[in-house]
Design a protein around this motif. Structure first.
Motif, short mmCIF file in Angstrom:
data_model
loop_
_atom_site.label_atom_id
_atom_site.label_comp_id
_atom_site.label_asym_id
_atom_site.label_seq_id
_atom_site.Cartn_x
_atom_site.Cartn_y
_atom_site.Cartn_z
N UNK A 296 0.85 -1.19 0.00
CA UNK A 296 0.00 0.00 0.00
C UNK A 296 0.88 1.24 0.00
N UNK A 297 0.27 2.38 -0.17
CA UNK A 297 0.97 3.66 -0.15
C UNK A 297 0.33 4.58 0.90
N UNK A 298 1.14 5.44 1.49
CA UNK A 298 0.60 6.40 2.44
C UNK A 298 -0.32 7.40 1.79
N UNK A 299 0.03 7.79 0.55
CA UNK A 299 -0.84 8.66 -0.24
C UNK A 299 -0.66 8.33 -1.71
N UNK A 300 -1.55 8.86 -2.54
CA UNK A 300 -1.42 8.61 -3.97
C UNK A 300 -2.75 8.41 -4.66
N UNK A 301 -2.70 8.12 -5.97
CA UNK A 301 -3.93 8.00 -6.76
C UNK A 301 -4.81 6.81 -6.38
N UNK A 302 -4.27 5.87 -5.59
CA UNK A 302 -5.10 4.76 -5.12
C UNK A 302 -5.82 5.05 -3.83
N UNK A 303 -5.77 6.31 -3.38
CA UNK A 303 -6.42 6.69 -2.14
C UNK A 303 -7.92 6.47 -2.17
N UNK A 304 -8.48 6.01 -1.06
CA UNK A 304 -9.90 5.72 -0.98
C UNK A 304 -10.67 6.98 -0.59
N UNK A 305 -11.54 7.41 -1.48
CA UNK A 305 -12.37 8.60 -1.19
C UNK A 305 -13.49 8.24 -0.23
N UNK A 306 -13.79 6.96 -0.16
CA UNK A 306 -14.74 6.45 0.83
C UNK A 306 -14.35 5.01 1.13
N UNK A 307 -14.80 4.46 2.25
CA UNK A 307 -14.42 3.10 2.63
C UNK A 307 -14.89 2.10 1.58
N UNK A 308 -13.97 1.28 1.12
CA UNK A 308 -14.31 0.28 0.10
C UNK A 308 -15.25 -0.76 0.70
N UNK A 309 -16.32 -1.07 -0.01
CA UNK A 309 -17.33 -2.01 0.50
C UNK A 309 -17.44 -3.23 -0.42
N UNK A 310 -16.30 -3.71 -0.82
CA UNK A 310 -16.26 -4.94 -1.63
C UNK A 310 -14.89 -5.57 -1.47
N UNK A 311 -14.78 -6.84 -1.82
CA UNK A 311 -13.51 -7.53 -1.78
C UNK A 311 -12.67 -7.23 -3.02
N UNK A 312 -11.36 -7.11 -2.79
CA UNK A 312 -10.43 -7.09 -3.92
C UNK A 312 -10.18 -8.53 -4.36
N UNK A 313 -9.79 -8.69 -5.63
CA UNK A 313 -9.41 -10.01 -6.14
C UNK A 313 -7.97 -9.97 -6.61
N UNK A 314 -7.31 -11.11 -6.65
CA UNK A 314 -5.93 -11.13 -7.11
C UNK A 314 -5.83 -10.88 -8.60
N UNK A 315 -6.89 -11.18 -9.34
CA UNK A 315 -6.90 -10.80 -10.76
C UNK A 315 -6.77 -9.29 -10.89
N UNK A 316 -7.46 -8.60 -10.01
CA UNK A 316 -7.42 -7.14 -10.00
C UNK A 316 -6.05 -6.62 -9.56
N UNK A 317 -5.54 -7.14 -8.44
CA UNK A 317 -4.30 -6.59 -7.88
C UNK A 317 -3.07 -6.97 -8.68
N UNK A 318 -3.15 -8.01 -9.50
CA UNK A 318 -2.03 -8.40 -10.35
C UNK A 318 -2.04 -7.71 -11.70
N UNK A 319 -3.07 -6.93 -11.99
CA UNK A 319 -3.13 -6.20 -13.25
C UNK A 319 -2.01 -5.18 -13.31
N UNK A 320 -1.38 -5.06 -14.47
CA UNK A 320 -0.24 -4.17 -14.61
C UNK A 320 -0.59 -2.73 -14.31
N UNK A 321 -1.84 -2.33 -14.49
CA UNK A 321 -2.25 -0.94 -14.28
C UNK A 321 -2.91 -0.70 -12.92
N UNK A 322 -2.86 -1.69 -12.03
CA UNK A 322 -3.52 -1.54 -10.74
C UNK A 322 -2.77 -0.53 -9.87
#
Length: 388
Positions: A296-322
């Motif tokens: 994770x990062x302390x800050x950056x474009x992946x910052x959550x504007x609101x609490x995420x209410x779903x599960x992440x998947x490894x297909x998602x997190x392994x994407x080159x643009x994630x």
């Protein structure tokens, strides 16, 4: 601020800047009769490569574009970084990197990406100017913009090589190798070629190699590209270690800063670094009940504007643009504040230990090679102390 003392002010343009200029380790090496070179995966006018040759009160004064750098800046005593490279640093023997856009006029089409043009509005094509300057100096020289010409470079063929191998920054390594027709050299290839060209000088050489796109990927909170860039940089270090004379060559590896990049979650051994946390110590879900990643990062474009209410998947997190999630949303992730490591091997590498200021690095390298402030003309006992 680049190549100026602490007396200068940010964005200052005045005749007084001449009094604030400081020399780089590259300049010291050249004055000592060594060959010198710069390799980077960013634009060659970007901050780190510019640190070897430029003197500017603002790192973004890369080109005369009429926006960031304009006529007022020039009239008040500043020169853009690209112009400094061509006008004031023709002694550099080998340059490999990206950034043709900073050297071409707005009306000049790029050599490779024909739908793109340069940025300069001062009617100067700096690549043409470089050719003319080399001719006036009666120097054999070669401008290289494509992979074939790069591969064909041979030692002792040219006294000066200017390789601007991309319109902007060079490609990320994972994107470069994914192309059907690879059109850029890797950082490993550029390092090998630079050493091959520079090492013919019996007085030795100084070479800066920057894996600059590690930084750019982190700014995008893109851990996969950042880690792949680091692997490529590590491969370049390994290549250099294998081909230099380690009895005669001091190698120093460090960073200019850290990033807001974190690893956590108590994942089990062997858990995919880009995957979801799997642990036996704590729960595998966040306190909100959802999956999360080790990185994770302390800050950056992946910052959550609101609490995420779903599960992440490894297909998602392994994407080159994630974009890895961040604590604070920002369009551009920032640098971190912790100390960074210095690794060294070769003659006088024992000097690099403990906690030191960044400026110490160049002075220790200068002492190891008896150049700059430790040149025999200024510090007569250096060679005796060094055992020369």
């Amino acid at each position: 601020m680049i190549g100026l003392s602490g007396q200068a002010q940010i964005r200052e343009c005045s005749p007084q800047l001449e009094n604030y200029k400081v020399k780089s380790i590259l300049k010291w090496a050249k004055e000592a009769g060594k060959s010198v070179g710069v390799v980077t995966t960013t634009r060659i006018t970007h901050a780190t490569p510019a640190g070897t040759y430029a003197h500017t009160s603002y790192r973004n004064f890369e080109t005369y574009d009429g926006k960031i750098f304009n006529l007022t800046h020039q009239l008040n005593g500043c020169k853009d970084i690209a112009a400094q490279l061509i006008d004031d640093n023709s002694y550099i023997d080998v340059i490999f990197g990206g950034g043709r856009r900073k050297f071409l006029r707005k009306e000049d089409r790029d050599y490779h990406e024909l739908d793109k043009t340069g940025e300069r509005i001062d009617n100067r094509n700096l690549i043409n100017d470089w050719h003319e300057k080399m001719k006036l100096m009666n120097k054999t020289h070669k401008f290289v913009w494509n992979l074939d010409d790069f591969k064909n470079l041979k030692p002792n063929e040219y006294q000066h090589v200017l390789g601007i191998l991309a319109w902007d920054h060079m490609k990320y390594e994972v994107d470069r190798v994914a192309q059907e027709n690879i059109d850029e050299p890797s950082i490993v290839e550029m390092t090998e070629k630079a050493i091959e060209l520079l090492s013919t000088n019996p007085n030795g050489y100084f070479l800066l190699v920057e894996g600059g796109k590690i930084d750019l990927a982190h700014h995008d909170s893109n851990a996969k590209r950042a880690l792949e860039e680091f692997v490529a940089f590590d491969n370049a270090i390994g290549l250099a270690s294998n081909i230099v004379d380690q009895e005669e060559t001091l190698m120093v590896v460090t960073a200019d800063h850290s990033h807001e990049f974190n690893i956590g979650g108590y994942s089990i051994r062997g858990n995919p670094i880009l995957g979801l946390v799997r642990t036996v110590e704590y729960g595998e879900l966040s306190s909100a009940g959802y999956t999360f990643t080790s990185l994770s990062y302390g800050n950056g474009p992946g910052g959550l504007k609101e609490i995420r209410k779903r599960n992440l998947t490894e297909t998602e997190t392994n994407n080159i643009d994630y974009h890895q999630e961040s604590g604070v949303f920002m369009n551009y992730e920032t640098h971190g504040g912790e100390d960074v490591a210095i690794f060294a091997k070769g003659p006088m590498s024992h000097l690099f230990e403990g906690t030191v200021e960044q400026s110490f690095i160049a002075h220790a390298m200068a002492y190891a090679s008896c150049i700059g402030p430790f040149d025999r003309n200024f510090y007569w006992s250096c060679e005796t102390e060094r055992g020369f």
